[in-house]
Design a protein around this motif. Structure first.
Motif, short mmCIF file in Angstrom:
data_model
loop_
_atom_site.label_atom_id
_atom_site.label_comp_id
_atom_site.label_asym_id
_atom_site.label_seq_id
_atom_site.Cartn_x
_atom_site.Cartn_y
_atom_site.Cartn_z
N GLN B 92 0.97 -0.95 0.00
CA GLN B 92 0.12 -0.50 0.34
C GLN B 92 1.10 1.03 -0.08
N TYR B 95 2.34 1.69 -3.03
CA TYR B 95 1.34 2.14 -4.03
C TYR B 95 1.44 3.78 -3.68
N ILE B 96 1.50 4.33 -3.15
CA ILE B 96 0.83 5.68 -2.37
C ILE B 96 1.84 6.10 -2.53
N LEU B 99 1.14 6.42 -6.98
CA LEU B 99 0.39 7.69 -7.67
C LEU B 99 1.07 8.76 -7.17
N GLU B 100 1.74 9.49 -5.69
CA GLU B 100 2.39 11.16 -5.33
C GLU B 100 2.99 10.82 -6.09
N ASP B 104 -1.38 11.81 -9.65
CA ASP B 104 -2.70 11.59 -10.24
C ASP B 104 -3.37 10.50 -8.77
N LEU B 105 -4.02 11.63 -7.85
CA LEU B 105 -4.39 10.74 -6.56
C LEU B 105 -6.33 10.71 -6.41
N VAL B 108 -8.28 7.24 -5.15
CA VAL B 108 -7.12 6.36 -4.43
C VAL B 108 -7.12 5.99 -3.10
N GLU B 109 -8.60 6.11 -2.07
CA GLU B 109 -8.92 5.13 -0.98
C GLU B 109 -9.92 3.93 -1.16
N GLU B 111 -8.54 2.38 -4.55
CA GLU B 111 -8.00 1.09 -4.78
C GLU B 111 -6.81 0.89 -3.55
N LEU B 112 -6.75 1.14 -2.61
CA LEU B 112 -5.50 1.53 -1.41
C LEU B 112 -6.75 0.35 -0.61
#
Lengths: 386, 304
Positions: B92, B95-96, B99-100, B104-105, B108-109, B111-112
């Motif tokens: 996770q 992945y964050i 994305l950072e 592209d956020l 995100v939740e 997906e996470l």
């Protein structure tokens, strides 16, 4: 006979013999027997075992129950509490003075006389009730005792500033700062409590103490589940289940009616052997065995020696409470005590039970918290002077 | 025959036969208990002495039914994150970071906390299993787990569903065949026993044990096998031996003797290999090899 009638009769009969057979077991049994009914008797018997009798030591009761159902004795539906029906047959030998008070008994009393009998003299007795004050004090004391039993590093962990870095917790915590690790989370292992098995001698010579001991064990069982309690005299009975009942009056009633070992002779070695044979698997070095007995053993010393050495191998510590130890000139001269002494870690008198504070002090001394990495190892037998 | 037909056409006799084909000699009573557990969709709790084939039966059953075996090994302190699921935190985090970098956020939740970041532990794996035949879920040595975990199992075995707050409730499509084992190191609670069918696996009879050895051990004379079985049986009856040998110990011993090309069970071979069946120092000191050997010698004489 219809399958449902057969299963209901069987369930009633098994219940009368003290087995916990509920509605769900009966439903399962109907389904299971239905699946194997066209097979042989052996498969039907297995179906009854796997669904209704979930204790291998009680398998022999099935035959009796089947016989009752076949002869039509299982269908009355009365006396299912396990009191009235089973009692008469199981305890055919009523000791003198405990007759049920019929006129016939009174008439026949004049013809009774006392003589030697090879049969065991087994008694029942009534126990004193417990008052609310004792319950409150007991709760406080036992809570403190429970803390002292925490001696073994377990697998669970708790947050701590001094512990090791907990990776999963650190990452989880970092989500609050968008994945940036700002703080290392640490944790330490929670100490597990040692388990206690109490083996209480309730033979005639220990009569003075049994009342107190049962009450103490009740309190202990109320506030921790890490205790197993057995009573013995010429035989052994596990009473952990009984002590788990909340209502002490109910426990008193059932202990009085169901346990018939009070006040008879003692066979410590034999009782310990039965304990080890049936419950030995549950023991390991995290267990502390507390034997409460005066050491008067009418059994074979060899058997006691063997049972004690076997117990010694399996538990971390053996504590023996003997009322005679309090006497100033006490020397362990009974064959039972002499045989058991080499295997005992702590030998103490019953004076430790006189009040709760000395009881606690005794526990603090005999169950010292261990250092990190230290295991429960045998210490030299010692007498605690309290 | 398709896999579904395999389960449908199962009888006690075919089960015994199939188990034996997979080198497991089962009593008729054990086969009946397994058959009932499968047909009634009920968990089967098998209690018994260590080393008597309780765990093995689950493995072999999975092979017989041509399905997956999912095993949960119990121990003190076992909790939900080890038994059901856990989020894959390092993944996770990575992945964050990705994305950072992309900037592209959006979403995100969701997906996470989706299935791709879920680490399926045995109970969730059993619930989410997708196969023609349900898996065999082995909950091994349940007596080693805490009472709290046992309490949790009551709910799981009743509903066969898992609730993950971020995803929702996942219910199994086909109820797994559940086998629980216990070495009786503590009494299993009444609640759990009530939800299960129960079978007690004791030490095997002489004939059954000999059959197991013949089936599983190659390169050892049958007369030596018979002596091994007799020796182990005598040891089991000796009260002075604290840790009684199970079938697995008999098998280890027979395999060891086969590797050593032993032609007979005499004092020398027993002394050299006794640690296969006696595993504590105290028991090793207590065992009287000569008396047992003379006893099995006389037993052999009688039977012969």
């Amino acid at each position: 006979m219809h399958l449902y009638d057969f299963v209901c009769g069987l369930a009633r009969s098994l219940r009368r013999q003290g087995l916990k057979v509920g509605i769900s077991e009966s439903i399962d049994a109907c389904q299971a027997i239905g699946l194997v009914i066209d097979r042989g008797f052996e498969d039907i018997l297995t179906a009854i075992r796997v669904t209704m009798v979930k204790d291998p030591s009680k398998y022999h009761l099935i035959e009796q129950a089947l016989e009752e159902v076949a002869t039509g004795g299982g269908g009355t539906g009365e006396g299912e509490s396990g009191e009235q029906g089973g009692e008469g047959s199981e305890y055919a030998m009523q000791p003198m003075g405990m007759s049920r008070g019929s006129g016939q008994d009174q008439n026949s009393a004049s013809t009774q006389f006392v003589m030697y009998s090879p049969a065991e003299s087994l008694h029942r007795r009534s126990l004193r009730p417990i008052d609310i004050h004792a319950l409150k004090t007991g709760k406080r004391i036992i809570k403190r005792m429970r803390r002292r039993l925490a001696v073994l590093p377990g697998r669970r962990s708790t947050a701590s500033k001094k512990g090791d870095i907990a990776f999963a917790k650190t990452i989880r915590h970092s989500f609050r700062t968008f994945g940036e690790i700002m703080e290392l989370r640490k944790s330490t292992k929670i100490l597990s409590r040692a388990r206690l098995v109490a083996l209480i001698d309730i033979s005639g010579s220990m009569d003075t103490y049994t009342d107190w001991l049962v009450r103490a064990m009740y309190l202990f069982s109320r506030f921790t589940r890490r205790v197993e309690v057995f009573v013995f005299s010429t035989r052994l009975r596990r009473i952990t289940d009984l002590l788990a009942i909340t209502d002490f009056d109910e426990i008193r009633r059932r202990l009085s009616s169901e346990i018939d070992l009070w006040g008879s002779g003692t066979r410590i070695g034999y009782s310990l052997k039965i304990f080890l044979d049936n419950y030995g698997n549950m023991l390991n070095r995290s267990w502390i065995a507390v034997i409460v007995s005066d050491g008067w053993d009418t059994g074979e010393p060899e058997l006691l020696k063997f049972s004690m050495s076997n117990l010694r191998q399996r538990v971390g510590r053996i504590i023996w409470l003997n009322p005679h130890t309090d006497k100033p000139n006490f020397r362990p001269l009974t064959i039972g005590m002499m045989t058991a002494l080499p295997y005992i870690d702590v030998l103490a008198g019953m004076s430790v039970l006189e009040d709760y504070s000395s009881f606690l002090r005794f526990f603090g001394k005999s169950i010292k918290p261990l250092k990190r990495g230290e295991s429960l190892v045998r210490r030299q037998p010692e007498r605690l002077a309290l | 025959m398709s896999r579904a037909d395999l389960l449908e056409g199962l009888t006690i006799d075919t089960l015994i036969e199939k188990l034996e084909k997979h080198l497991y000699v089962a009593d008729r009573s054990l086969a009946t208990a397994l058959y009932l557990a499968i047909k009634m969709n009920k968990p089967l709790l098998i209690e018994g002495e260590p080393g008597c084939g309780k765990t093995e039966i689950a493995k072999v059953l999975a092979e017989v039914l041509q399905t997956d075996l999912i095993r949960l090994q119990c121990y003190e302190g076992l909790d939900a994150s080890d038994a059901i699921y856990e989020w894959n935190y390092p993944k996770q985090l990575l992945y964050i970071r990705l994305l950072e970098n992309k900037g592209d956020l959006r979403d995100v939740e969701s997906e996470l906390f989706s299935e791709k970041f879920l680490l399926k532990r045995p109970l969730l794996a059993a619930v989410m299993h997708e196969g023609e035949i349900p898996p065999v879920l082995l909950i091994d040595e349940i007596d080693r787990a805490d009472e709290e975990f046992e309490g949790f199992l009551l709910e799981f075995l009743a509903e066969f569903q898992v609730t993950i707050p971020e995803i929702g409730t996942i219910k199994c499509k086909k109820q797994p065949i559940v086998i629980l084992t216990s070495n009786r190191t503590r009494e299993i609670g009444d609640g759990l026993k009530r939800r299960c069918l129960y079978y007690y696996q004791s030490y095997p009879s002489r004939e059954k044990e000999l059959k197991i050895l013949k089936l599983k051990v190659k390169g050892l004379d049958e007369s030596v096998m018979a002596k091994i079985v007799d020796f182990v049986n005598v040891v089991r009856q000796r009260p002075e031996i604290a840790k009684k040998p199970g079938i697995s110990e008999s098998l280890d011993w027979a395999n060891a003797l086969a590797r050593l090309s032993a032609r007979d069970l005499n004092r020398e071979t027993v002394m050299a290999t006794l640690s296969c069946i006696i595993k504590t120092q105290e028991d090793l000191m207590r065992i009287d090899i000569d008396s047992i050997l003379s006893m099995i010698g006389s037993m052999g004489g009688k039977s012969g």
